[in-house]
Design a protein around this motif. Structure first.
Motif, PDB file in Angstrom:
ATOM      1  N   ALA A 145      -6.736  -3.290  14.790  1.00 15.07           N
ATOM      2  CA  ALA A 145      -6.124  -4.598  14.530  1.00 15.07           C
ATOM      3  C   ALA A 145      -6.940  -5.418  13.538  1.00 15.07           C
ATOM      4  O   ALA A 145      -6.409  -6.368  12.942  1.00 15.07           O
ATOM      5  CB  ALA A 145      -5.970  -5.365  15.843  1.00 15.07           C
ATOM      6  N   LEU A 146      -8.216  -5.071  13.317  1.00 18.48           N
ATOM      7  CA  LEU A 146      -9.088  -5.813  12.408  1.00 18.48           C
ATOM      8  C   LEU A 146      -9.262  -5.129  11.063  1.00 18.48           C
ATOM      9  O   LEU A 146      -9.995  -5.649  10.209  1.00 18.48           O
ATOM     10  CB  LEU A 146     -10.467  -6.017  13.067  1.00 18.48           C
ATOM     11  N   PHE A 147      -8.643  -3.977  10.873  1.00 18.00           N
ATOM     12  CA  PHE A 147      -8.813  -3.268   9.605  1.00 18.00           C
ATOM     13  C   PHE A 147      -8.166  -4.054   8.468  1.00 18.00           C
ATOM     14  O   PHE A 147      -7.108  -4.676   8.634  1.00 18.00           O
ATOM     15  CB  PHE A 147      -8.181  -1.875   9.671  1.00 18.00           C
ATOM     16  N   GLU A 148      -8.807  -3.992   7.317  1.00 15.59           N
ATOM     17  CA  GLU A 148      -8.230  -4.630   6.139  1.00 15.59           C
ATOM     18  C   GLU A 148      -6.983  -3.871   5.665  1.00 15.59           C
ATOM     19  O   GLU A 148      -6.039  -4.489   5.150  1.00 15.59           O
ATOM     20  CB  GLU A 148      -9.276  -4.706   5.021  1.00 15.59           C
ATOM     21  N   ILE A 149      -7.003  -2.565   5.784  1.00 14.87           N
ATOM     22  CA  ILE A 149      -5.814  -1.747   5.494  1.00 14.87           C
ATOM     23  C   ILE A 149      -5.374  -1.130   6.822  1.00 14.87           C
ATOM     24  O   ILE A 149      -5.969  -0.170   7.311  1.00 14.87           O
ATOM     25  CB  ILE A 149      -6.114  -0.657   4.451  1.00 14.87           C
ATOM     26  N   LYS A 150      -4.342  -1.699   7.407  1.00 11.84           N
ATOM     27  CA  LYS A 150      -3.898  -1.271   8.739  1.00 11.84           C
ATOM     28  C   LYS A 150      -3.059   0.010   8.634  1.00 11.84           C
ATOM     29  O   LYS A 150      -2.372   0.233   7.634  1.00 11.84           O
ATOM     30  CB  LYS A 150      -3.099  -2.381   9.408  1.00 11.84           C
ATOM     31  N   PRO A 151      -3.114   0.817   9.657  1.00 11.70           N
ATOM     32  CA  PRO A 151      -2.298   2.052   9.637  1.00 11.70           C
ATOM     33  C   PRO A 151      -0.818   1.732   9.681  1.00 11.70           C
ATOM     34  O   PRO A 151      -0.382   0.778  10.338  1.00 11.70           O
ATOM     35  CB  PRO A 151      -2.758   2.790  10.905  1.00 11.70           C
ATOM     36  N   ASP A 152      -0.030   2.531   8.977  1.00 14.81           N
ATOM     37  CA  ASP A 152       1.419   2.356   8.892  1.00 14.81           C
ATOM     38  C   ASP A 152       2.083   3.383   9.801  1.00 14.81           C
ATOM     39  O   ASP A 152       2.064   4.591   9.513  1.00 14.81           O
ATOM     40  CB  ASP A 152       1.882   2.523   7.440  1.00 14.81           C
ATOM     41  N   ARG A 313      -7.319  10.865   5.602  1.00 16.33           N
ATOM     42  CA  ARG A 313      -6.418   9.857   6.158  1.00 16.33           C
ATOM     43  C   ARG A 313      -7.100   8.497   6.328  1.00 16.33           C
ATOM     44  O   ARG A 313      -6.523   7.459   5.971  1.00 16.33           O
ATOM     45  CB  ARG A 313      -5.913  10.353   7.517  1.00 16.33           C
ATOM     46  N   ASP A 314      -8.329   8.488   6.875  1.00 23.47           N
ATOM     47  CA  ASP A 314      -8.977   7.217   7.225  1.00 23.47           C
ATOM     48  C   ASP A 314      -9.961   6.717   6.175  1.00 23.47           C
ATOM     49  O   ASP A 314     -10.089   5.506   5.992  1.00 23.47           O
ATOM     50  CB  ASP A 314      -9.709   7.363   8.562  1.00 23.47           C
ATOM     51  N   LEU A 315     -10.677   7.626   5.511  1.00 26.85           N
ATOM     52  CA  LEU A 315     -11.780   7.216   4.646  1.00 26.85           C
ATOM     53  C   LEU A 315     -11.549   7.557   3.182  1.00 26.85           C
ATOM     54  O   LEU A 315     -12.349   7.146   2.332  1.00 26.85           O
ATOM     55  CB  LEU A 315     -13.085   7.868   5.119  1.00 26.85           C
TER      56      LEU A 315
END
Length: 830
Positions: A145-152, A313-315
């Motif tokens: 919820a705090l990520f600058e680029i949130k998962p879609d 995917r994440d990094l």
């Protein structure tokens, strides 16, 4: 201390002790120990003490041997543990024998002595004490919820790489980002570093054997915790100087739909880093591509199949220059292929894998979890040195099949080309990374009907929608086994549905009415059952993959015109005789001569041809008939008058003569009957022929009616076939069926008459009819008295002799034992 003995004397002493021990054990085993325990309690106590001492000594001996060989020793607490842990005991003994063989080979010089492991031995290093409880699913705030680029979780197209720059590029980033058709035909973005990875060449020193470099002691070094972007840049500057780095990831996927990389461990020969990848700026970690995409720096992973996808995917990280130690274990045929096995084999480090499934989102991370995370990469480079040297020693670079080091590198290169795709599934077929097809394929024994299968698919779709909305894993929303159980039970009402929802599924229990509405909709819609679903998929898959090459070779049936297809049958089988050709006693039809318009059975054409040829086999019968007709004169039949109320007997065939002795009446009646039969047989035959045509019963002179099983009247087509067959016989000069049957009946009649005459002659010789004299008959009531008067011997009754000896009597069998009744004591019986 005494003087040390030489090996020979020590061996002899140990052997004597073993021999005496074995002899004592065999003597003890020959005794009835259970009986001794029952008789003497002191013996039982003594045996228990000795058994406990022997088990304790055996456990200590196994632990000592296992420690020396790097194996795991069982603990023997009672006699049953020996049977339960026997395989572990065998493993320890095998390890001891193997190590003894290796030591002997090293001592004699057959094998080069193994190099000692690093100065940091795993068992000697300090390890934090375990808390005893590992947190699997911590109740923490979701870091995504705090990520600058949130998962879609609701993508509208193919997944696009999150790269913003491309270090060590042979093709620019703009030219690399284009879509290509995937395995299922859908559009997918191409791997950004595909060209670089395919054309990359591993450094030459990777194909050569080098001395292993021991890992640094864990007591003298400490892992660096990296949770700032500045710390990442400092780490990157040191990583650029290394020739090899070891990398590992810790992942979590229970409280998120897509999944999260929680930690990334990186180690060089001198230093360890643990990177916090749950920071809001974690997308900036793509700067590490300056090392990860450099083909001159070897990146060592173990079992990196999912690590390659998670990094992308994440990094936004891509690995060029991968060496996966799992492939080395596979090529070298190690008995174990896990990282824990490699740590135990080369470093003697017992990895505590209970933290493998821990919740790595916890902050701050406990010390024991950090120690476990660090150990995954701290010793990995030393393991890499050992397995690479073994691959180089076993390889023959001139032979591609034996170039094992190159095989490991090529398989690693292929793995690094893996790419991430959006998780999705096909609602109709259930295929996809989040689909239900694999589950029902493994659990096809459920045998769901149409309603149950519809409920299963509806609940699966509902669960996926809620998991995407709440950013939770589908199993957290509702377990797969719970979905299958609800579909199997098919609850009739909301209360039954509520009872099937587990307490560990709060999201599902809060949406009970929504689930019930989906279930009712699925029931009303219906659909195919599970078996019908598999059947509908089978032709498409089998015809494409297996049966395509046979499609052109199929034999096609003839095209039939008209609504009905008639298959001709015969009145009697030429193969099985009088056995009916059908399971029903149906009317037989004449075989059609136009077999081209029907679908013939294999034997019908043969039967049609052989029906004409079989007449030639009756020539032998005709010869017999000519001989019989020249010697037998058929008597003329008498006229038979019938009365209206004459009695008659209905029977089938001729009655057999009884074997008992006939009296005078029987004799006269039999003689009369034989004469009447002989005289009336021709007449009965002629009548039978007429009756066969008019379906009238036949009666003889005695009023006996002979009945036969009437065949159905022949159709016009059958009579035409009979005339055609008769014409064929006349053309071939063959006798008709009527002449053959008449000859056979004549032959039977002559033989029957001869038999009757012989029987009459024998009866006249054997019997003389004399009138019965009742005055001279024996008495029935006083049979013995009458026998005595006639001078016969009367049967004397045996008199009991009390003075006779027992031995004089004949031997008699023992009396039968009376049955046991109840087996209860009668002591207190009143």
């Amino acid at each position: 201390m005494g003087t040390p003995q030489n090996f020979q004397s020590q061996q002899e002493g140990i052997q004597k002790s073993l021999i005496s021990t074995v002899k004592s054990v065999n003597r003890i085993a020959a005794e009835d120990l259970n009986f001794q325990r029952t008789v003497n309690p002191e013996v039982a106590e003594h045996l228990d003490d000795r058994s406990a001492r022997l088990l304790h000594l055996s456990t200590r001996l196994l632990q000592s041997a296992a420690k020396a060989c790097g194996a795991k020793a069982p603990r023997l607490e009672d006699a049953e543990d020996i049977d339960m842990c026997w395989q572990s005991v065998v493993d320890v003994v095998d390890s001891v024998l193997e190590k003894a063989d290796t030591a002997m080979d090293e001592y004699t010089g057959l094998v080069k002595r193994k190099e000692s492991p690093g100065t940091d031995a795993g068992p000697k290093s300090k390890r934090p004490k375990s808390t005893g409880k590992v947190l699997r699913n911590a109740n923490v705030t979701k870091p995504q919820a705090l990520f600058e680029i949130k998962p879609d979780n609701f993508p509208t197209g193919p997944w696009k790489p999150i790269l913003t720059s491309k270090p060590h590029a042979a093709v620019t980033l703009e030219q690399s980002l284009f879509t290509v058709p995937g395995e299922d035909g859908t559009a997918q973005y191409k791997h950004p570093y595909e060209t670089e990875i395919i054309n990359a060449r591993y450094p030459e020193w990777v194909y050569q054997k080098h001395d292993t470099i021991p890992s640094q002691p864990t007591d003298s070094t400490k892992a660096t915790w990296v949770d700032t972007y500045e710390g990442v840049v400092e780490m990157l500057n040191e990583l650029k100087k290394a020739k090899e780095i070891a990398v590992d990831l810790e992942h979590h996927d229970f409280r998120t739909y897509i999944g999260l990389v929680c930690l990334m461990q990186i180690s060089t020969r001198d230093k360890d880093w643990i990177v916090d990848t749950l920071q809001p700026w974690r997308h900036k970690l793509e700067v590490l591509n300056e090392v990860f995409a450099d083909p001159n720096i070897i990146k060592v992973f173990h079992g990196a199949y999912m690590d390659m996808v998670w990094l992308q995917r994440d990094l936004g990280l891509y690995v060029n220059g991968l060496f996966d130690t799992y492939f080395a274990c596979d090529i070298l045929n190690y008995p174990g292929k896990s990282l824990a096995f490699l740590l135990s084999k080369f470093v003697h480090f017992d990895a505590d894998k209970q933290y493998q499934l821990a919740d790595w989102r916890i902050r701050p991370i406990p010390e024991e979890m950090l120690y476990y995370a660090r150990s995954d990469t701290h010793y990995l480079l030393y393991i890499y040195d050992n397995v690479r040297n073994e691959l180089v020693e076993a390889s023959d670079r001139s032979d591609p099949e034996r170039n094992y080091i190159n095989q490991a590198l090529e398989r690693s290169r292929e793995l690094s080309l893996s790419r991430h795709e959006n998780p999705d599934f096909n609602e109709t077929t259930g295929e996809g990374s989040r689909g239900w097809y694999n589950y029902i394929l493994k659990n096809s024994h459920l045998a769901l009907n149409g309603e149950q299968f519809s409920i299963f698919k509806a609940l699966w779709k509902w669960r996926d929608e809620i998991a995407r909305q709440e950013d939770e894993s589908p199993n957290f929303v509702l377990g797969t086994t719970n979905i299958a159980e609800i579909a199997r039970v098919n609850p009739p009402d909301v209360k039954a549905m509520h009872s099937l929802l587990p307490l560990t599924a709060p999201l599902a229990r809060a949406r009970l009415h929504d689930i019930w509405a989906r279930v009712q909709e699925a029931k009303s819609r219906g659909g195919p059952s599970l078996m019908q679903f598999f059947t509908s998929l089978a032709p498409e898959s089998t015809m494409r993959s297996r049966l395509s090459k046979f499609s052109k070779q199929r034999a096609e049936l003839p095209i039939l015109e008209g609504p009905d297809v008639s298959i001709g049958t015969m009145a009697q089988s030429k193969l099985f005789g009088s056995m009916p050709l059908s399971s029903r006693w149906e009317n037989s039809r004449e075989l059609s001569t136009h077999l081209e318009s029907n679908v013939p059975f294999p034997w019908q054409r043969f039967v049609q041809i052989s029906s004409i040829v079989d007449g030639a086999q009756e020539e032998a019968v005709d010869q017999v008939i000519e001989g019989v007709q020249s010697t037998v004169v058929v008597p003329t039949s008498k006229t038979q008058t019938e009365e209206a109320d004459e009695e008659f007997t209905l029977k089938r065939g001729r009655k057999r003569k009884p074997e008992s002795e006939p009296d005078q009446e029987d004799e006269t009646s039999s003689s009369g009957e034989s004469e009447s039969e002989s005289e009336s047989e021709p007449e009965s035959e002629s009548k039978s022929e007429v009756a066969a045509e008019e379906d009238v019963p036949i009666a003889d002179s005695n009023g006996v009616i002979f009945i036969e099983e009437n065949l159905p009247s022949k159709s016009k087509k059958q009579r035409r076939a009979d005339r055609r067959q008769k014409q064929t016989r006349e053309d071939l000069d063959l006798p008709s069926n009527r002449d053959v049957e008449l000859a056979r009946k004549t032959k039977k009649q002559v033989k029957r008459q001869q038999n009757k005459e012989e029987e009459k002659k024998e009866e006249k010789k054997k019997y003389n009819a004399v009138p019965f004299d009742y005055s001279k008959a024996a008495s029935v009531i006083h049979a013995n008295r009458g026998q005595a008067q006639q001078g016969g011997q009367r049967e004397q009754k045996k008199v009991f002799d009390p003075y006779s000896k027992t031995g004089d009597n004949e031997i008699k069998g023992a009396r039968k034992m009376p049955p046991v009744r109840g087996e209860r004591s009668a002591t207190f019986k009143k």
